[in-house]
Design a protein around this motif. Structure first.
Motif, PDB file in Angstrom:
ATOM      1  N   TRP A 266     -14.604   1.282  -1.736  1.00 46.93           N
ATOM      2  CA  TRP A 266     -13.176   1.306  -2.019  1.00 46.93           C
ATOM      3  C   TRP A 266     -12.868   1.279  -3.513  1.00 46.93           C
ATOM      4  CZ3 TRP A 266     -10.708  -2.466  -4.732  1.00 46.93           C
ATOM      5  CH2 TRP A 266     -11.346  -3.703  -4.836  1.00 46.93           C
TER       6      TRP A 266
ATOM      7  N   GLY B 294      -1.248   6.055   1.485  1.00 47.36           N
ATOM      8  CA  GLY B 294      -1.564   4.724   0.975  1.00 47.36           C
ATOM      9  C   GLY B 294      -1.716   3.702   2.075  1.00 47.36           C
TER      10      GLY B 294
ATOM     11  N   LEU C  63     -10.431   4.093  -4.993  1.00 42.48           N
ATOM     12  CA  LEU C  63      -9.217   3.681  -5.693  1.00 42.48           C
ATOM     13  C   LEU C  63      -9.171   4.285  -7.091  1.00 42.48           C
ATOM     14  CD1 LEU C  63      -6.632   1.996  -5.872  1.00 42.48           C
ATOM     15  CD2 LEU C  63      -8.041   0.062  -6.627  1.00 42.48           C
TER      16      LEU C  63
ATOM     17  N   TRP D 282      -5.309   1.756   3.454  1.00 41.92           N
ATOM     18  CA  TRP D 282      -5.412   0.295   3.480  1.00 41.92           C
ATOM     19  C   TRP D 282      -5.692  -0.202   4.894  1.00 41.92           C
ATOM     20  CZ3 TRP D 282      -6.532  -3.294   0.239  1.00 41.92           C
ATOM     21  CH2 TRP D 282      -6.330  -4.636   0.592  1.00 41.92           C
TER      22      TRP D 282
ATOM     23  N   ALA E 244       0.834  -1.213   0.000  1.00 43.04           N
ATOM     24  CA  ALA E 244       0.000   0.000   0.000  1.00 43.04           C
ATOM     25  C   ALA E 244       0.864   1.257   0.000  1.00 43.04           C
ATOM     26  CB  ALA E 244      -0.918  -0.009   1.227  1.00 43.04           C
TER      27      ALA E 244
ATOM     28  N   TRP F 290     -14.947   0.296 -10.144  1.00 41.95           N
ATOM     29  CA  TRP F 290     -13.641   0.928 -10.327  1.00 41.95           C
ATOM     30  C   TRP F 290     -13.446   1.362 -11.777  1.00 41.95           C
ATOM     31  CZ3 TRP F 290      -9.904  -1.093 -13.618  1.00 41.95           C
ATOM     32  CH2 TRP F 290      -8.675  -0.433 -13.605  1.00 41.95           C
TER      33      TRP F 290
END
Length: 272
Positions: free
Chosen positions: A152, A67, A156, A71, A28, A256
């Protein structure tokens, strides 16, 4: 969100799960540097900022901390654990800045030594909470899922496309074939292309994008940009349809991909 563990979980500390937690955070952190680094360079004064080794290491530590924190939060860790791990990111550089400023360390040595010392600093923080890092993640998740865990893929996608708003990219026309082609590959791998008309619909999308690619290659530069933008925006709608119907690809992938497609398409139009 809490990190309190049931009594039975304390006795199930596993060294492989501990190391797995550590490996995930390292990944991450690297992802944070890769995704956020170009954004700093694109900001006004960014190159001059990064040219100073003392400021560059702090920027890099910030990218890694972002990052890693995202996570850890997704994995269900509490803010206390996240704050401690964030401090471990900055502590080595904070200690080494003094010898750098006094001329005892070069900029390269500052960068290298800071990254080397960061590893034991992280491990020390993890050992302090070994009961939390040595168990499966479900032991420190709550039943109620937060925004980061539910959305998420969207987050992302937004992080991965941050640089597009500052320095919009124009993907080459052949990349258009990747958009529907990926659905076919994932569908074949997951065996989700079964059912009436599923394969025909996916192949029709591929043929349509092939025609769009040929048109973009044959058109002038300005027209080609509009065609490419239209292709990315149309695929965002395609992603939304698959997200709703839960067909062919996982919902997380459709979510995503839809965010990435939408941002790329919109930023191309903003440049035009």
């Amino acid at each position: 969100m809490t990190t309190s563990l049931p009594p039975q979980a304390i006795g199930t500390v596993n060294r492989w799960r501990f190391l797995g937690h550590f490996a995930e955070m390292l990944a991450a952190m690297i992802l944070g540097m890769v995704l956020l680094g170009p954004l700093w360079e694109a900001l006004p004064g960014g190159p001059a900022l990064l040219a100073r080794p003392d400021l560059a290491v702090l920027v890099m530590a910030t990218d890694m901390t972002v990052g890693m924190s995202l996570w850890m939060r997704y994995r269900g860790h509490g803010w206390g654990a996240i704050a401690e791990m964030g401090a471990a990111m900055y502590a080595p550089f904070a200690v080494l800045l003094v010898p750098y400023w006094t001329g005892l360390l070069s900029g390269h040595a500052l960068m290298m030594a800071g990254h080397v010392l960061m590893v034991p600093a992280m491990l020390l923080v993890m050992l302090r909470r070994r009961a939390e890092y040595g168990v499966a993640h479900h032991h420190h998740r709550t039943a109620r899922r937060g925004l980061l865990e539910r959305r998420w893929p969207t987050l992302l996608g937004l992080v991965m496309t941050l640089a597009c708003w500052v320095d919009p990219m124009l993907p080459p026309a052949p990349v258009l074939l990747v958009l529907p082609g990926t659905y076919l590959v994932i569908g074949l791998f997951r065996r989700t292309l079964r059912g009436p008309g599923v394969v025909a619909l996916q192949l029709a999308a591929l043929a349509g994008y092939a025609a769009l690619m040929v048109a973009a290659l044959a058109a002038g530069p300005d027209t080609a940009r509009y065609l490419i933008a239209a292709g990315w925006l149309a695929h965002a709608a395609w992603d939304a349809a698959h997200f709703v119907t839960r067909r062919v690809v996982p919902r997380g992938y459709a979510e995503w991909c839809g965010v990435v497609d939408l941002v790329v398409g919109v930023t191309i139009l903003l440049v035009l």
